[in-house]
Design an enzyme around this catalytic site. Structure first.
Site, PDB file in Angstrom:
ATOM      1  N   TYR A  83       0.849  -1.179   0.000  1.00 26.37           N
ATOM      2  CA  TYR A  83       0.000   0.000   0.000  1.00 26.37           C
ATOM      3  C   TYR A  83       0.891   1.238   0.000  1.00 26.37           C
ATOM      4  CZ  TYR A  83      -3.547  -3.407   1.354  1.00 26.37           C
ATOM      5  OH  TYR A  83      -4.376  -4.496   1.392  1.00 26.37           O
ATOM      6  N   ASP A 141       1.706   5.635  -5.290  1.00 26.09           N
ATOM      7  CA  ASP A 141       0.736   5.257  -6.319  1.00 26.09           C
ATOM      8  C   ASP A 141       0.834   6.184  -7.524  1.00 26.09           C
ATOM      9  OD1 ASP A 141      -0.831   2.988  -5.385  1.00 26.09           O
ATOM     10  OD2 ASP A 141      -1.527   4.291  -3.799  1.00 26.09           O
TER      11      ASP A 141
END
Length: 397
Positions: free
Chosen positions: A144, A175
């Site tokens: 994550y 991300d």
């Protein structure tokens, strides 16, 4: 924005199939959609991309989802159901690009690896996005954004000056990095396909993407040298560079890059020319080493001034500066308004503002279509592919 730029978009006519969730892959494919590509987003029936459930802050919709999923078509498909593979293969037969950021190994188990697909679809470009990349001891680890920020060393240089005052980036920087490298990798693969006639594989890891962005602190600490110290919103090695309080309780952000600017700052902002040649401050490395003393001088000088007055002095001296905006300040930013950088998109909750993509090209308008409801385009896509009786079998609704 000019209304005359109505020419064809760079990716008009190309089709992207994406098995995506969260941020990295959706952010990548939204950039492709901005350039005109048709993006078919395959989502789990009932729940969809799990980013749909992150929050309800945007008229009841998830802020993350609204940001990364405009201009897409949503196909609700249980990829594990009988008959799903036939639908996927029919989709890929018409596609130019497959993007996926499923769990490690999931695409390969589904027969969606580049090696599995290339012989059947030789022009297909396959982009695989993962946390740590294929192979290596971390291949199967869950990844994550915060965890990648930690593994990439980002947290070690971000936050307050104390030993334990680390701070994550306020947005999904790992991300975003991976999504942008995937985007540019796909564009490169499209250019390569024009030369060779064949699709290729693009593999992007979040870890490698963020480590690339860590180049300066890594080289700063080369061969076991001391790493940059956490400096809050200031710069670890350039000074003065960061936030300073003003007498009216506000804060200004300023930055100096060279000795010419330093002399101007002392003369025209601090109104103390003699400080420029003080041996504690006469070079950047000296200013950085003696930043506590220099900060005290700057804060004292600003203590009788308002934010507006300090910014006026900085502008007059040609010193880089900025206001410290919150989100409302960004929504209302006068520069974005003056350049007409906001437009409106549709969504299941109604019209929403959206920033036009950076990188303005006068030849065309970016695609700025609606954020899709879950499964909104399922039936039309299935009928387009010739599957008129499959929705009930697959639970697509």
């Amino acid at each position: 924005m000019s209304t005359n730029n109505v020419g064809p978009r760079p990716l008009d006519g190309l089709t992207v199939v994406s098995l995506e969730h969260a941020i990295a892959a959706p952010f990548c494919t939204r950039q492709l959609a901005d350039l005109g590509a048709r993006v078919i987003k395959v989502e789990r029936p009932g729940s969809g991309d799990f980013a749909r459930g992150y929050d309800t802050r945007t008229l009841g919709l998830s802020s993350h989802f609204v940001w990364t999923n405009r201009s897409k078509e949503s196909l609700a498909l249980d990829v594990k159901a009988d008959g799903a593979d036939e639908i996927l293969q029919a989709l890929l037969a018409k596609a130019d690009i497959l993007v996926q950021n499923l769990a490690p190994g999931a695409a390969q188990r589904m027969g969606l690896s580049f090696d599995d697909l290339h012989s059947r679809f030789p022009k297909l470009i396959v982009c695989d996005i993962s946390g740590y990349g294929e192979g290596g001891p971390y291949e199967q680890k869950k990844a994550y954004d915060l965890l990648i920020q930690s593994e990439a060393g980002f947290l070690s240089v971000t936050g307050g000056p104390g030993e334990t005052e680390m701070a994550k980036a306020g947005n999904s920087i790992a991300d975003i990095a991976a999504g942008m490298y995937a985007y540019t990798g796909i564009l490169s693969a499209l250019l390569l396909r024009e030369k060779t006639g064949f699709g290729t594989r693009v593999e992007v890891s979040m870890l490698e993407s963020l480590v690339e962005w860590m180049g300066y602190p890594m080289y700063y600490a080369y061969e076991d040298a001391a790493p940059p110290q956490r400096a809050g919103a200031a710069h670890a090695s350039i000074y003065p560079y960061g936030p300073f309080p003003t007498g009216d309780g506000g804060t200004v952000m300023l930055g100096l890059q060279n000795e010419r600017e330093w002399a101007l700052f002392c003369e025209r902002v601090l109104l103390q020319s003699e400080i420029a040649t003080d041996s504690r401050f006469d070079a950047n490395f000296n200013r950085s080493a003696n930043r506590v003393a220099l900060r005290a001088l700057i804060v004292e000088s600003f203590s009788t001034l308002t934010v507006t007055e300090v910014l006026a002095r900085l502008d007059g001296a040609g010193i880089a500066n900025a206001s410290v905006n919150d989100m409302k300040g960004v929504w209302d930013h006068p520069q974005l308004k003056a350049r007409q950088r906001w437009t409106q998109i549709d969504s299941p909750a109604g019209p929403l503002p959206a920033l036009l993509p950076p990188g303005v090209n006068a030849a065309y308008q970016p695609r700025m279509d609606a954020v899709p409801a879950l499964g909104q385009h399922t039936q039309s896509i299935l009928e387009e592919l010739g599957f008129k009786q499959q929705s009930a079998v697959l639970g697509l609704g």
